[in-house]
Design a protein around this motif. Structure first.
Motif, PDB file in Angstrom:
ATOM      1  N   ALA A  73       1.073   0.394   0.539  1.00 51.82           N
ATOM      2  CA  ALA A  73      -0.124   1.233   0.385  1.00 51.82           C
ATOM      3  C   ALA A  73      -0.938   0.772  -0.821  1.00 51.82           C
ATOM      4  O   ALA A  73      -2.170   0.789  -0.794  1.00 51.82           O
ATOM      5  N   GLY A  74      -0.242   0.359  -1.888  1.00 55.97           N
ATOM      6  CA  GLY A  74      -0.928  -0.135  -3.076  1.00 55.97           C
ATOM      7  C   GLY A  74      -1.715  -1.405  -2.805  1.00 55.97           C
ATOM      8  O   GLY A  74      -2.853  -1.563  -3.272  1.00 55.97           O
ATOM      9  N   LEU A  75      -1.131  -2.317  -2.036  1.00 58.20           N
ATOM     10  CA  LEU A  75      -1.864  -3.534  -1.650  1.00 58.20           C
ATOM     11  C   LEU A  75      -3.103  -3.169  -0.843  1.00 58.20           C
ATOM     12  O   LEU A  75      -4.177  -3.754  -1.014  1.00 58.20           O
ATOM     13  N   GLY A  76      -2.933  -2.163   0.036  1.00 54.85           N
ATOM     14  CA  GLY A  76      -4.055  -1.734   0.866  1.00 54.85           C
ATOM     15  C   GLY A  76      -5.187  -1.138   0.052  1.00 54.85           C
ATOM     16  O   GLY A  76      -6.358  -1.486   0.245  1.00 54.85           O
ATOM     17  N   VAL A  77      -4.861  -0.252  -0.880  1.00 55.96           N
ATOM     18  CA  VAL A  77      -5.914   0.402  -1.656  1.00 55.96           C
ATOM     19  C   VAL A  77      -6.548  -0.582  -2.643  1.00 55.96           C
ATOM     20  O   VAL A  77      -7.752  -0.504  -2.923  1.00 55.96           O
ATOM     21  N   ALA A  78      -5.780  -1.544  -3.160  1.00 59.16           N
ATOM     22  CA  ALA A  78      -6.338  -2.572  -4.034  1.00 59.16           C
ATOM     23  C   ALA A  78      -7.356  -3.417  -3.263  1.00 59.16           C
ATOM     24  O   ALA A  78      -8.458  -3.702  -3.760  1.00 59.16           O
ATOM     25  N   GLY A  79      -6.994  -3.811  -2.041  1.00 56.12           N
ATOM     26  CA  GLY A  79      -7.906  -4.578  -1.206  1.00 56.12           C
ATOM     27  C   GLY A  79      -9.125  -3.765  -0.810  1.00 56.12           C
ATOM     28  O   GLY A  79     -10.255  -4.267  -0.806  1.00 56.12           O
ATOM     29  N   ASN A  80      -8.904  -2.482  -0.505  1.00 56.06           N
ATOM     30  CA  ASN A  80     -10.006  -1.609  -0.106  1.00 56.06           C
ATOM     31  C   ASN A  80     -11.053  -1.491  -1.214  1.00 56.06           C
ATOM     32  O   ASN A  80     -12.248  -1.697  -0.985  1.00 56.06           O
ATOM     33  N   PHE A  81     -10.615  -1.171  -2.421  1.00 53.20           N
ATOM     34  CA  PHE A  81     -11.548  -1.028  -3.541  1.00 53.20           C
ATOM     35  C   PHE A  81     -12.294  -2.338  -3.808  1.00 53.20           C
ATOM     36  O   PHE A  81     -13.514  -2.364  -3.952  1.00 53.20           O
ATOM     37  N   THR A  82     -11.523  -3.436  -3.869  1.00 52.16           N
ATOM     38  CA  THR A  82     -12.110  -4.719  -4.247  1.00 52.16           C
ATOM     39  C   THR A  82     -13.081  -5.237  -3.196  1.00 52.16           C
ATOM     40  O   THR A  82     -14.210  -5.651  -3.523  1.00 52.16           O
ATOM     41  N   PHE A  83     -12.675  -5.243  -1.942  1.00 55.07           N
ATOM     42  CA  PHE A  83     -13.562  -5.742  -0.892  1.00 55.07           C
ATOM     43  C   PHE A  83     -14.790  -4.848  -0.719  1.00 55.07           C
ATOM     44  O   PHE A  83     -15.881  -5.340  -0.407  1.00 55.07           O
ATOM     45  N   TYR A  84     -14.613  -3.550  -0.922  1.00 62.14           N
ATOM     46  CA  TYR A  84     -15.739  -2.621  -0.816  1.00 62.14           C
ATOM     47  C   TYR A  84     -16.807  -2.958  -1.857  1.00 62.14           C
ATOM     48  O   TYR A  84     -17.992  -3.104  -1.529  1.00 62.14           O
ATOM     49  N   PHE A  85     -16.399  -3.122  -3.111  1.00 66.10           N
ATOM     50  CA  PHE A  85     -17.371  -3.423  -4.155  1.00 66.10           C
ATOM     51  C   PHE A  85     -17.916  -4.845  -4.029  1.00 66.10           C
ATOM     52  O   PHE A  85     -19.069  -5.109  -4.384  1.00 66.10           O
ATOM     53  N   LEU A  86     -17.114  -5.781  -3.514  1.00 68.36           N
ATOM     54  CA  LEU A  86     -17.605  -7.128  -3.248  1.00 68.36           C
ATOM     55  C   LEU A  86     -18.676  -7.079  -2.163  1.00 68.36           C
ATOM     56  O   LEU A  86     -19.708  -7.755  -2.255  1.00 68.36           O
ATOM     57  N   SER A  87     -18.451  -6.263  -1.138  1.00 68.34           N
ATOM     58  CA  SER A  87     -19.434  -6.107  -0.068  1.00 68.34           C
ATOM     59  C   SER A  87     -20.736  -5.525  -0.613  1.00 68.34           C
ATOM     60  O   SER A  87     -21.830  -5.942  -0.224  1.00 68.34           O
ATOM     61  N   ILE A  88     -20.616  -4.566  -1.538  1.00 69.89           N
ATOM     62  CA  ILE A  88     -21.812  -3.984  -2.158  1.00 69.89           C
ATOM     63  C   ILE A  88     -22.578  -5.052  -2.932  1.00 69.89           C
ATOM     64  O   ILE A  88     -23.810  -5.127  -2.862  1.00 69.89           O
ATOM     65  N   ALA A 159     -12.550  -4.463   3.784  1.00 70.97           N
ATOM     66  CA  ALA A 159     -12.321  -3.185   3.094  1.00 70.97           C
ATOM     67  C   ALA A 159     -11.776  -2.161   4.078  1.00 70.97           C
ATOM     68  O   ALA A 159     -10.859  -1.396   3.765  1.00 70.97           O
ATOM     69  N   GLY A 160     -12.339  -2.168   5.295  1.00 65.83           N
ATOM     70  CA  GLY A 160     -11.841  -1.270   6.335  1.00 65.83           C
ATOM     71  C   GLY A 160     -10.430  -1.617   6.761  1.00 65.83           C
ATOM     72  O   GLY A 160      -9.590  -0.738   6.948  1.00 65.83           O
ATOM     73  N   LEU A 161     -10.160  -2.924   6.905  1.00 64.90           N
ATOM     74  CA  LEU A 161      -8.828  -3.374   7.280  1.00 64.90           C
ATOM     75  C   LEU A 161      -7.814  -3.010   6.194  1.00 64.90           C
ATOM     76  O   LEU A 161      -6.701  -2.557   6.489  1.00 64.90           O
ATOM     77  N   SER A 162      -8.204  -3.179   4.935  1.00 65.57           N
ATOM     78  CA  SER A 162      -7.315  -2.829   3.821  1.00 65.57           C
ATOM     79  C   SER A 162      -7.019  -1.334   3.804  1.00 65.57           C
ATOM     80  O   SER A 162      -5.900  -0.918   3.501  1.00 65.57           O
ATOM     81  N   TYR A 163      -8.038  -0.539   4.127  1.00 64.87           N
ATOM     82  CA  TYR A 163      -7.811   0.902   4.168  1.00 64.87           C
ATOM     83  C   TYR A 163      -6.825   1.254   5.273  1.00 64.87           C
ATOM     84  O   TYR A 163      -6.009   2.165   5.125  1.00 64.87           O
ATOM     85  N   ALA A 164      -6.899   0.507   6.389  1.00 64.03           N
ATOM     86  CA  ALA A 164      -5.943   0.722   7.478  1.00 64.03           C
ATOM     87  C   ALA A 164      -4.518   0.409   7.000  1.00 64.03           C
ATOM     88  O   ALA A 164      -3.569   1.116   7.350  1.00 64.03           O
ATOM     89  N   VAL A 165      -4.373  -0.641   6.182  1.00 65.57           N
ATOM     90  CA  VAL A 165      -3.063  -0.981   5.608  1.00 65.57           C
ATOM     91  C   VAL A 165      -2.571   0.164   4.726  1.00 65.57           C
ATOM     92  O   VAL A 165      -1.393   0.544   4.766  1.00 65.57           O
ATOM     93  N   PHE A 166      -3.483   0.729   3.925  1.00 73.19           N
ATOM     94  CA  PHE A 166      -3.118   1.866   3.073  1.00 73.19           C
ATOM     95  C   PHE A 166      -2.654   3.052   3.917  1.00 73.19           C
ATOM     96  O   PHE A 166      -1.656   3.706   3.594  1.00 73.19           O
ATOM     97  N   ILE A 167      -3.371   3.323   5.014  1.00 76.76           N
ATOM     98  CA  ILE A 167      -3.025   4.447   5.897  1.00 76.76           C
ATOM     99  C   ILE A 167      -1.607   4.271   6.441  1.00 76.76           C
ATOM    100  O   ILE A 167      -0.795   5.202   6.421  1.00 76.76           O
ATOM    101  N   PHE A 168      -1.295   3.068   6.932  1.00 78.59           N
ATOM    102  CA  PHE A 168       0.037   2.809   7.487  1.00 78.59           C
ATOM    103  C   PHE A 168       1.109   2.933   6.400  1.00 78.59           C
ATOM    104  O   PHE A 168       2.169   3.524   6.622  1.00 78.59           O
ATOM    105  N   GLY A 169       0.835   2.351   5.220  1.00 77.40           N
ATOM    106  CA  GLY A 169       1.803   2.428   4.135  1.00 77.40           C
ATOM    107  C   GLY A 169       2.074   3.862   3.721  1.00 77.40           C
ATOM    108  O   GLY A 169       3.233   4.274   3.551  1.00 77.40           O
ATOM    109  N   PHE A 170       1.018   4.644   3.570  1.00 80.79           N
ATOM    110  CA  PHE A 170       1.157   6.044   3.163  1.00 80.79           C
ATOM    111  C   PHE A 170       1.883   6.852   4.233  1.00 80.79           C
ATOM    112  O   PHE A 170       2.762   7.669   3.927  1.00 80.79           O
TER     113      PHE A 170
END
Length: 290
Positions: A73-88, A159-170
């Motif tokens: 879940a930590g890998l997922g949320v790290a990827g989610n935050f980072t890719f989201y802000f990179l996309s911005i 970012a969406g894919l990473s959030y999916a990883v977080f969802i599964f981990g959690f």
């Protein structure tokens, strides 16, 4: 109690939406997306550690499975935050937030691959509609200078894919411990990973910059209060309702981008955004209603 819980979910989505806009402001001031992501997660870590200290019962910290799934879940949320802000940084807050909202589509695709979910014509049709919406929103067929770059599109989807990883981990960590313990491990992993990946000079410079109030606000809204609100709210909120109110996040982020950051969206892009938001919401509601 149900209404109060739904209000908590709405507040969480509102906080996430605002955090996208605040992150956009920091990135516009030349702060690195990884550094912005680090402080969002590190400040969130402080909140969940306090939550864990106040409510230590049933933490499950002695369980190896809890640690394994929580680190995922930590890998997922790290990827989610980072890719989201990179996309911005490579496009706009509105586009990045909407692309990230495609996370449920990735959850379905992974579930199909793992045979956890049965594919149906309706689900495949919804996925195709979302893909069409992505094409219209990003105008990937006609990239203009100053517009959304291919890197921005890819980062938003990751970012969406990473959030999916977080969802599964959690989800798989939940039977083995408390939500606060899972989030504490996840955010600790995030902070460790992003600290070493980020620019050390910028990371330390935040402590003495005039922008520090924005960083604190980002962490409090984007990870501290929001995740606590969301977890507590889900206890008494129907999944279908949670799926609908989650639309508050991309809508809030988009409005922030347009009103505060003076971003603009064309008519075709607005059609693509509406297509994604409506399709993903209907897909989520229909799945949770089974």
């Amino acid at each position: 109690m149900a209404r109060l819980s739904t209000a908590f979910v709405v507040l969480a989505a509102l906080c996430w939406g605002l955090s996208g806009g605040i992150g956009g402001m920091l990135i516009a001031d030349s702060w690195d997306p990884i550094v912005v992501s680090f402080y969002r997660g590190a400040i969130g870590l402080v909140f969940v550690l306090v939550w864990l200290a106040v409510r230590p019962q049933g933490s499950g910290l002695g369980s190896r499975r809890l640690w394994g799934w929580s680190l995922m879940a930590g890998l997922g949320v790290a990827g989610n935050f980072t890719f989201y802000f990179l996309s911005i940084s490579e496009g706009s807050v509105a586009v990045a937030a909407t692309l990230m909202y495609c996370a449920p589509v990735f959850v379905f695709l992974v579930s199909f691959a793992l045979r956890l979910e049965r594919p149906t014509p309706l689900k495949w049709a919804a996925i195709v509609m979302v893909m069409l919406g992505i094409v219209l929103l990003t105008r990937i067929y006609d990239v203009q200078p100053g517009g959304v770059t291919p890197i921005g599109v890819a980062a938003g989807l990751l970012a969406g894919l990473s959030y999916a990883v977080f969802i599964f981990g959690f989800k798989y960590a939940a039977p083995h411990g408390s939500p606060q313990a899972i989030l504490a491990i996840a955010f600790s992993a995030l902070a460790f990973i992003l600290f070493w990946l980020g620019d050390a000079g910028q990371t330390l410079a935040v402590l003495s910059t005039s922008s520090w109030p924005l960083f604190v606000t980002l962490g409090v809204l984007g990870a501290g209060l929001s995740f606590i609100f969301y977890v507590v709210g889900l206890n008494y909120t129907a999944p279908a309702v949670a799926s609908i109110v989650a639309m508050v996040e991309p809508v809030t982020a988009s409005l922030f981008g347009v009103v505060v950051l003076e971003e603009s969206l064309g008519a075709i892009q607005l059609v693509g955004m509406a297509l994604i938001l409506i399709t993903v919401t209907v897909l989520s509601v229909s799945s949770s209603g089974r």
